[in-house]
Design an enzyme around this catalytic site. Structure first.
Site, PDB file in Angstrom:
ATOM      1  N   TYR A   1       0.863  -1.109   0.122  1.00 39.51           N
ATOM      2  CA  TYR A   1      -0.008   0.123   0.176  1.00 39.51           C
ATOM      3  C   TYR A   1       0.746   1.326  -0.126  1.00 39.51           C
ATOM      4  CZ  TYR A   1       0.830   1.029   4.984  1.00 39.51           C
ATOM      5  OH  TYR A   1       1.483   1.200   6.231  1.00 39.51           O
TER       6      TYR A   1
ATOM      7  N   GLU B   1      11.923   2.556  14.211  1.00 37.35           N
ATOM      8  CA  GLU B   1      10.903   3.251  13.948  1.00 37.35           C
ATOM      9  C   GLU B   1       9.678   3.492  14.847  1.00 37.35           C
ATOM     10  OE1 GLU B   1       9.814   2.499   9.782  1.00 37.35           O
ATOM     11  OE2 GLU B   1       9.812   0.425   9.965  1.00 37.35           O
TER      12      GLU B   1
HETATM   13  N1  PLP Z   1       7.641   3.501   9.215  1.00 36.21           N
HETATM   14  C1  PLP Z   1       6.440   2.876   9.160  1.00 36.21           C
HETATM   15  C2  PLP Z   1       6.533   1.840   9.750  1.00 36.21           C
HETATM   16  C3  PLP Z   1       5.209   3.396   8.602  1.00 36.21           C
HETATM   17  O1  PLP Z   1       4.294   2.756   8.406  1.00 36.21           O
HETATM   18  C4  PLP Z   1       5.272   4.811   7.746  1.00 36.21           C
HETATM   19  C5  PLP Z   1       4.114   5.265   7.076  1.00 36.21           C
HETATM   20  O2  PLP Z   1       3.207   4.520   7.012  1.00 36.21           O
HETATM   21  C6  PLP Z   1       6.493   5.504   7.771  1.00 36.21           C
HETATM   22  C7  PLP Z   1       7.659   4.839   8.279  1.00 36.21           C
HETATM   23  C8  PLP Z   1       6.622   6.666   7.104  1.00 36.21           C
HETATM   24  O3  PLP Z   1       6.607   6.587   5.818  1.00 36.21           O
HETATM   25  P1  PLP Z   1       6.125   7.753   4.767  1.00 36.21           P
HETATM   26  O4  PLP Z   1       6.907   8.992   5.118  1.00 36.21           O
HETATM   27  O5  PLP Z   1       6.525   7.145   3.395  1.00 36.21           O
HETATM   28  O6  PLP Z   1       4.966   8.115   5.298  1.00 36.21           O
END
Ligand code: PLP
Length: 284
Positions: free
Chosen positions: A33, A179
């Site tokens: 997704y 994260e």
């Molecule tokens: N890390 C995880 C586990 C995520 O689910 C997301 C976003 O859904 C992110 C980091 C941040 O990614 P992005 O900046 O592409 O939204």
């Protein structure tokens, strides 16, 4: 007016938007997704999301249901039909419906679903106060660089945060922060260096992360991509998270310990401003 949802070529009222019970996204979480934010009716960093989607699909040998140009048109059409001024477009591709078998079907017919959500993002009140987080063990699978729909552990993490009376959880593996449950995690050292985990299979390669680090370097801010511990984070001058829906969001408390003076710090605040300003310039 019913929200209009895109399902496999059709734009349908949400109550008529249906997917097969045999869809592998439903049975095996065999799907990927993307979430793209919308500001002023325009898509933020569509190209970054489209490229990551292509990579996720390729890592899973999953065919793309349409071209990336067609995908942009579908995003725009949905934003227009649902009159989204500010919010999100959610996109999901799965390997489609097939008889239940662990092995991939020989000739998959991928499913493509997109829907919109209207939401206040740029002026979200929480950006003024910052969020509180707890640390939890990272118990996800080993390919977190692929943006799959297996989000049960992150959901459990959000529930642990909720039960602790805070907003989110930072996940820790082998003593280092990976994260947040749905965002990338950062600290700012007392010397002013922005620190965030280096890229690898252990974290999602955030599209917002890439943009924010680029803007930070362009603004002559010091950046280090390396692991950090919860202890280092508690002792940091600032902390923040990034994601497509939160942009840059200050973190003011970690495991009950106040970070800095307990209010959004100057680096996070400035980066949020720069991110919004610069991303809007290139929005499509
Ligand atoms: N890390 C995880 C586990 C995520 O689910 C997301 C976003 O859904 C992110 C980091 C941040 O990614 P992005 O900046 O592409 O939204």
């Amino acid at each position: 007016m019913s929200r209009i949802v895109y399902v496999n070529g059709d734009y349908l009222p949400e109550e008529d938007a249906k997917i097969s019970v045999f869809d592998r996204g439903f049975l095996f979480a065999d799907g990927v997704y993307e979430v793209t934010s919308v500001l002023g009716g325009k898509l933020i960093d569509f190209e970054g999301h489209a490229k990551r989607l292509e990579r996720s699909l390729s890592e899973l040998d999953m065919p793309a249901p349409v071209t990336m140009d067609a995908l942009l048109e579908i995003h725009r059409e949905l934003v227009a039909r649902n009159e989204v001024h500010e919010g999100l477009v959610y996109l999901q591709v799965t390997r489609g419906a097939a008889d239940r078998d662990f092995a991939y079907p020989a000739e998959p017919k991928p499913s493509l679903v997109l829907f919109t959500q209207t939401k206040t993002l740029a002026d979200a009140p929480v950006a003024k106060t910052g969020i509180k987080v707890i640390s939890i063990e990272d118990q996800r699978w080993g390919r977190r660089d692929i943006k799959t729909v297996q989000l049960l552990y992150p959901s459990m993490g959000k529930m642990m945060a909720k039960a602790a009376g805070v907003d989110d959880a930072w996940m820790v593996e082998d003593g280092a922060v990976t994260e947040g449950t749905s965002n990338n995690a950062y600290i700012v050292t007392k010397a002013g260096t922005i620190v965030t985990r280096h890229l690898g299979n252990e974290i999602l390669h955030g599209i917002t992360r890439a943009a924010v680090l680029r803007f930070a370097r362009e603004a002559q801010m010091a950046v280090e991509e390396r692991s950090f511990t919860i202890e280092e984070a508690k002792d940091a001058a600032e902390a923040f998270i990034t994601s497509a829906s939160t942009f840059v969001m200050p973190v003011v408390e970690l495991d009950g310990a106040q970070i800095g003076d307990g209010t959004p710090g100057p680096v996070a605040t400035r980066l949020r401003e720069i991110y919004l300003e610069e991303s809007l310039k290139k929005a499509v």
